[in-house]
Design an enzyme around this catalytic site. Structure first.
Site, mmCIF file in Angstrom:
data_model
loop_
_atom_site.group_PDB
_atom_site.id
_atom_site.type_symbol
_atom_site.label_atom_id
_atom_site.label_comp_id
_atom_site.label_asym_id
_atom_site.label_seq_id
_atom_site.Cartn_x
_atom_site.Cartn_y
_atom_site.Cartn_z
ATOM 1 N N HIS A 183 -10.978 -6.424 8.522
ATOM 2 C CA HIS A 183 -11.531 -5.945 7.255
ATOM 3 C C HIS A 183 -12.774 -5.085 7.448
ATOM 4 O O HIS A 183 -13.455 -4.769 6.485
ATOM 5 C CB HIS A 183 -11.926 -7.133 6.357
ATOM 6 C CG HIS A 183 -10.809 -8.043 6.049
ATOM 7 N ND1 HIS A 183 -10.358 -8.988 6.943
ATOM 8 C CD2 HIS A 183 -10.039 -8.168 4.941
ATOM 9 C CE1 HIS A 183 -9.358 -9.657 6.399
ATOM 10 N NE2 HIS A 183 -9.137 -9.174 5.181
ATOM 11 N N GLU A 193 0.812 -1.212 0.000
ATOM 12 C CA GLU A 193 0.000 0.000 0.000
ATOM 13 C C GLU A 193 0.848 1.266 0.000
ATOM 14 O O GLU A 193 0.569 2.224 -0.717
ATOM 15 C CB GLU A 193 -0.940 -0.001 1.210
ATOM 16 C CG GLU A 193 -2.176 -0.876 1.040
ATOM 17 C CD GLU A 193 -1.888 -2.354 1.265
ATOM 18 O OE1 GLU A 193 -0.755 -2.695 1.640
ATOM 19 O OE2 GLU A 193 -2.790 -3.169 1.048
#
Lengths: 454, 331
Positions: free
Chosen positions: B136, B67
């Site tokens: 998540h 990321e």
């Protein structure tokens, strides 16, 4: 914290009687709101506030006469630190004639006779004054929302002590009040102590306040202060004031006088036409035209519009026409029509009507009494043909109008009968000379010949 | 009838986002999409399905599992004049790129004295409700809304999903778009763009007079359900959709509270230090004298999001919680 003080409502006023409070502690006020009714030697006047904020303590009780400049009430202005959430506006206390006496709590172990003597001055024989408490106790009471008047003091001489307040606070939990309810209560003038809350934990909510306000509106309004003087006394006092002022005017002001006769044919014709097209309530009187013409004229000749103070002339901050209104019981006042030169005629007419009504009811506002920059006196309805007035110091001029009367008149080389009015000017020769005064009267004449432009 | 209105066809939130991406890439060559699995797989949530075929691997780029690297690359591309759209799968993973977002994207304009704008758009999924458990499912958009220098938006309706991307790309500052996971399958007809696609204004989704229900993103459908229930009880609830979490539209919030005098703030994130806390504080600061009840907050339970379905439901604000809070404020 600002002080609301006894205003000076005229050059001659040095004391006034507080007749009535129009606000209550905790109430929100804006600059310009009427706060109190003050009686002067001349009339009863609603005094406006010069601050925006919350009314704090009222320091003077209705009925008392105090010198100009005496603080009457405290006002928490908005410029100060923002209010802490949850802080209560100062509680309303019972009647209180004077600021709390300065009382030093006697140390309990000091039974000195001198102390007793001092106390004897401060305390009535019973020994207990309900609101007497040291500042710390008063502050605590305010913070905890405890009414000192309802407490029995356990201290020496029945003084309320800190623990009395704390006990009372613990006994009677303060019901919660929502911010909106508090705001509304201020706006509607509802005493929150009298409202029963219906919210959770007995919280007072907006609806409760609205209901309380509706209920109170139905009840008769009471609590008006006893008139401090009788009507006779007042007439005598007013006469005396006028006497002093006019004597001073004639003594100090070198008056010069001018007069001119104005052909009112155009003005009267225009007025008839206007009134025929207007509903009865909106019709104009000739006085409205005369006042407007005078206002426009002094705007053109500002040397007549202002004050003679300290050996020099100061121009007014607008044309605030003092309109001389005679009172039914004798005497007269000349409150201001603010910015009369900028008022459209219908507006001027309605303001004039309002002003006269309030003069007769004795409900003038402070700024109306202290603001006029020039006075107009219109004695036409009394039948006189001309009036040569006495200047109202520290103003420097006065315009007078007589009756509108049909007179033989030379028009275009022929003799005709025309409605005419005699306009006069009394002016202060220290501030202006005849030439300037003449310009003003000529301007009045010119304006009245073109009524459609007024 | 022979004609049908093409702008009012049945679609989903997912398709609306895809349509917005497609439109952006068609209309501006500088726009490209990158992120994990956005190309061949069609996006972890299927948003970019088919875009690789239409625009090719140059403009729909799969990135490695890194990321920080690909958000940093996006910032570089934006500085170089491109209009990158970076997709980060979920907000939890975005923390790996937080350094890039906070220390670079959000600060460069300021630190360069106005010379280096970063016209970057970052999309990511947020929120719970799909049994994806703690790593998540969190709602951390409030953390991003804390950062000056970026804009944070949360489209909650099909219209916003379809129409907020274009102004986001036009914004010279970095814009973070938070898409709530449970909204992707929401379907309906797309109407015209909501009142202001300018990203500056909250939207009143339902007018009411008794209480303001203030929310955003994935909680909006639940709050609208709650408003329906409240209407049955005779309580008229106004629903405010914040839409843009930074900068917050305080005026719309204040105007609503001024009308209703009561507020419930619904936020799926943890209560402590949440966006709901910010909204409540603003109401207290600006609308204190209009409040007729304490501000209520309905937030997510302060625990890592459970996996078990019932537990996850229990941890999330539900319509019944909103109804109960509204009753506490009104009754």
């Amino acid at each position: 914290m600002a002080e609301f003080t006894m205003p000076s409502l005229g050059a001659d006023m040095d004391e006034g009687t507080l007749q009535e409070w129009l606000v209550r502690p905790g109430e929100r006020i804006r600059r310009g709101d009427p706060v109190a009714v003050v009686e002067t030697a001349k009339s009863t006047i609603e005094v406006e506030c010069f601050e925006t904020g919350t009314v704090g303590e009222l320091l003077v009780e209705p009925g008392r006469t105090v010198p100009v400049g005496t603080p009457l009430a405290l006002i928490e202005t908005d410029r100060e630190e923002p209010e802490k959430p949850g802080r209560k506006p100062p509680r309303r206390r019972g009647p209180k004639a004077t600021p709390p006496p300065k009382v030093v709590p006697p140390p309990p172990h000091e039974p000195a006779p001198a102390g007793d003597r001092e106390l004897a001055v401060d305390l009535p024989p019973e020994g207990r004054v309900p609101h007497e408490a040291v500042p710390l106790v008063r502050r605590l009471a305010r913070e905890r929302g405890v009414d000192l008047g309802a407490l029995h003091g356990s201290g020496p001489h029945g003084r309320i002590t800190r623990s009395d307040v704390e006990r009372a606070a613990a006994r009677r939990p303060r019901p919660p009040i929502t911010p909106l309810a508090r705001r509304l209560a201020g706006e509607l003038g509802v005493d929150l102590a009298t409202v029963t809350g219906t919210g959770r934990h007995g919280a007072v909510r907006a609806d409760d306040v609205r209901k309380a306000a509706a209920g109170r509106a139905a009840a008769p309004v009471s609590g008006h202060a006893e008139p401090a003087r009788t009507a006779d006394d007042r007439a005598v006092a007013m006469r005396r004031t006028i006497a002093g002022l006019m004597a001073r005017s004639k003594r100090d002001i070198p008056h010069y006088y001018l007069s001119t006769t104005v052909d009112m044919a155009a003005a009267m014709g225009w007025l008839r036409d206007y009134n025929r097209r207007s509903p009865v309530g909106e019709r104009l009187l000739p006085a409205a035209l005369l006042l407007k013409a005078a206002a426009l004229a002094v705007r053109e000749v500002p040397a007549l519009n202002g004050f003679w103070t300290e050996d020099r002339f100061t121009e007014g901050d607008g044309v605030h026409l003092g309109v001389a209104v005679s009172l039914r019981g004798g005497g007269l006042v000349a409150p201001a029509l603010h910015d009369a030169d900028r008022l459209p005629l219908p507006e001027l007419m309605s303001r004039l009507k309002d002003l006269v009504t309030r003069v007769r009811e004795g409900r003038l506002r402070g700024s109306e009494v202290s603001d006029p920059t020039i006075t107009v006196t219109n004695l036409g309805d009394q039948g006189v043909e001309s009036v040569l007035g006495v200047i109202y110091p520290p103003q420097v001029a006065l315009i007078g109008f007589g009756r509108v009367v049909d007179r033989p008149c030379a028009v275009d080389g022929l003799l005709g009968v025309r409605p005419t009015v005699t306009a006069t000017l009394s002016a202060d020769h220290r501030a202006t000379d005849g030439a300037i005064g003449a310009r003003c009267l000529a301007e009045v004449d010119r304006r009245l010949r073109h009524p459609e432009e007024l | 009838m022979g004609t049908s209105r093409t702008d009012e066809r049945k679609t989903t939130y997912r398709e609306a986002l895809r349509e917005a991406l497609r439109e952006a890439m068609r209309s501006d060559d500088r726009v490209f999409l990158m992120g994990e699995d956005v190309g061949r797989y069609g996006g972890c949530f299927g948003v970019s399905l088919g875009l690789l075929e239409e625009f090719g691997p140059e403009r729909v780029r799969d990135t490695p599992l890194s990321e920080s690297a690909f958000v940093g690359a996006g910032i570089g591309a934006a500085l170089a004049g491109m209009r990158p759209i970076v997709e980060i799968m979920t907000v939890n993973f975005s923390l790996l790129a937080l350094d890039q977002i906070l220390n670079n994207a959000a600060t460069l304009l300021h630190m360069s004295g106005g010379q280096l704008p970063v016209p970057l758009v970052i999309r990511m999924t947020t929120g719970a409700g799909r049994q994806l458990a703690a790593q998540h499912s969190h709602s951390l958009e409030g953390w991003y809304a804390h950062i000056p220098g970026i804009r944070v938006i949360a489209p909650a309706t099909l219209e916003d999903a379809r129409h907020m991307l274009a102004p986001a790309l036009a914004d010279p500052d970095p814009v973070l778009i938070f898409e709530h996971g449970v909204l992707y399958n929401a379907s309906g007809e797309i109407g015209p763009p909501a009142a202001s696609a300018d990203l500056d204004h909250a939207a009143v989704r339902r007018s009411g007079t008794d209480i303001s229900l203030i929310t955003y993103g994935g909680s909006l459908p639940k709050v609208l359900m709650a408003a329906d229930e409240l209407a049955v009880d005779g309580i008229s609830a106004e629903v405010v959709d914040l839409r843009t979490l930074r900068p917050l539209d305080g005026e719309t919030i204040a105007a609503s509270v001024t009308r209703t005098h009561r507020a419930v703030v619904v936020d799926e994130a943890w209560r402590t230090g949440s966006l709901a806390a910010e909204v409540s504080a603003r109401i207290a600061e600006g609308s204190f004298y209009d409040l007729d009840a304490p501000v209520e907050r309905v937030c997510g339970a302060e625990c890592p999001m459970p996996y078990a379905r019932r537990l996850e439901e229990a941890a999330l604000p539900q319509p019944s919680d909103v109804v109960a809070a509204a009753h506490r404020a009104v009754d």
